[in-house]
Write a protein that holds these residues in place. Structure first.
Motif, PDB file in Angstrom:
ATOM      1  N   SER A  67       0.830  -1.209   0.000  1.00  0.00           N
ATOM      2  CA  SER A  67       0.000   0.000   0.000  1.00  0.00           C
ATOM      3  C   SER A  67       0.860   1.253   0.000  1.00  0.00           C
ATOM      4  O   SER A  67       0.660   2.156  -0.816  1.00  0.00           O
ATOM      5  CB  SER A  67      -0.929   0.003   1.223  1.00  0.00           C
ATOM      6  OG  SER A  67      -1.852  -1.043   1.163  1.00  0.00           O
ATOM      7  N   TYR A  68       1.829   1.291   0.924  1.00  0.00           N
ATOM      8  CA  TYR A  68       2.636   2.515   0.996  1.00  0.00           C
ATOM      9  C   TYR A  68       3.550   2.672  -0.220  1.00  0.00           C
ATOM     10  O   TYR A  68       3.542   3.715  -0.886  1.00  0.00           O
ATOM     11  CB  TYR A  68       3.484   2.573   2.277  1.00  0.00           C
ATOM     12  CG  TYR A  68       4.248   3.880   2.304  1.00  0.00           C
ATOM     13  CD1 TYR A  68       3.623   5.040   2.719  1.00  0.00           C
ATOM     14  CD2 TYR A  68       5.559   3.962   1.819  1.00  0.00           C
ATOM     15  CE1 TYR A  68       4.281   6.258   2.676  1.00  0.00           C
ATOM     16  CE2 TYR A  68       6.215   5.169   1.770  1.00  0.00           C
ATOM     17  CZ  TYR A  68       5.578   6.322   2.193  1.00  0.00           C
ATOM     18  OH  TYR A  68       6.223   7.528   2.133  1.00  0.00           O
ATOM     19  N   VAL A 240      -2.144   5.736  -1.665  1.00  0.00           N
ATOM     20  CA  VAL A 240      -1.962   4.866  -0.498  1.00  0.00           C
ATOM     21  C   VAL A 240      -3.311   4.592   0.171  1.00  0.00           C
ATOM     22  O   VAL A 240      -3.585   3.460   0.594  1.00  0.00           O
ATOM     23  CB  VAL A 240      -0.973   5.506   0.507  1.00  0.00           C
ATOM     24  CG1 VAL A 240      -0.890   4.667   1.788  1.00  0.00           C
ATOM     25  CG2 VAL A 240       0.416   5.639  -0.121  1.00  0.00           C
TER      26      VAL A 240
END
Length: 309
Positions: A67-68, A240
């Motif tokens: 995600s990041y 994100v």
């Protein structure tokens, strides 16, 4: 705690540092020394104190990393594509455009903000992300910039290794994790000393950041700096947020930490790389200033999105 009451004290300290610098209450020599103290002593102490605290544990799912860094890759790619299309920007400059659009100011703003917003629930994912963020982002930028150079892969790896082993943040993360794995924690006078030093990190970091803003000139390239700031404060955290909340599954605090981490302004490391390779220094410096000023508003928006209202 509302988003406004969380953001105002944090950026209020940045304003105090800036005002102290422009009025001469803090000289440039003192502000540089304060920045070095934060980077070399206060934040490393905070990292060790936090990682060795009883109960500081958790599991990091792969979705958290995807995600990041997936969001960071999207912002980096967009920034580089925009840089390539700008007249007079060389390949290295385009890479730095992308790096600035995806490199968060974690030490001076991210750590104080996220710990205030998520407390104990956010400390473990924050410092785990911090541990991976530094070597991965700096390593990727260095490799991309030097990929057409004469240095061999071994030389580049050696250079990156030397950079990391000299970095106090990286060393503190490694030392803190080693103590945690060994089940050892500072006690007595050692604990008091580490806690006292770590307790100064947030305030000193924000004052130092504000004082340091006087070194940057926003008029150098305001349109270009504004584009990078928009990518950093808008596209990066949005990507994100989509991945953390709508694609992967993870605890809400972990997803929130990832989004706030991405919502931070352009990191100082982007300017350090620009200065090292002597390209796009003015633009990157201006993007640091513009994004930091704008983050006082955009951060409130992201805190509202995350339910911190």
């Amino acid at each position: 705690m509302t988003a406004l009451t969380l953001v105002v004290p944090i950026f209020g300290l940045v304003v105090i540092g800036w005002f102290a610098a422009i009025t001469g209450l803090l000289s440039e020599r003192v502000s540089e020394g304060l920045s070095e103290y934060v980077f070399a002593i206060a934040v490393p102490a905070l990292i060790v104190a936090t990682l060795t605290r009883p109960g500081m544990s958790g599991e990091i799912a792969w979705g958290y990393w995807f995600s990041y860094f997936g969001g960071a890759a999207i912002a980096w790619g967009a920034g580089s594509l925009i840089g390539i299309r700008r007249e007079g920007v060389e390949r290295r400059g385009a890479i730095l455009h992308g790096f600035a659009a995806s490199q968060s100011n974690t030490i001076f703003v991210g750590v104080p903000m996220i710990l205030q917003a998520y407390g104990e629930a956010g400390a473990f994912p924050l410092f785990m992300l911090l541990a991976v963020h530094l070597p991965l982002m700096m390593g990727a930028a260095t490799f991309l910039i030097e990929s057409d150079g004469e240095r061999s892969l071994v030389q580049r790896l050696k250079g990156l290794g030397l950079v990391l082993v000299k970095n106090p943040i990286f060393l503190a993360l490694a030392f803190g994790m080693a103590l945690k794995i060994a089940g050892v924690a500072p006690a007595g006078m050692a604990k008091a000393l580490v806690d006292d030093l770590g307790g100064t990190a947030s305030t000193c970091a924000l004052i130092a950041l504000g004082a340091g803003l006087t070194r940057y000139r926003v008029l150098h390239d305001l349109p270009g700096a504004s584009v990078i700031a928009a990518l950093k404060l808008g596209l990066h955290p949005f990507a994100v947020w989509v991945l953390a909340f709508h694609v992967f599954t993870m605890p809400p605090a972990y997803a929130g930490v990832a989004v706030l981490f991405a919502a931070m302004p352009v990191g100082i490391n982007a300017y350090l790389l620009a200065a090292r390779y002597r390209t796009e220094q003015g633009l990157v410096a201006a993007s640091v200033l513009v994004s930091t000023l704008a983050a006082a508003v955009t951060t409130i928006g992201w805190l509202l999105v995350l339910g911190k209202s």
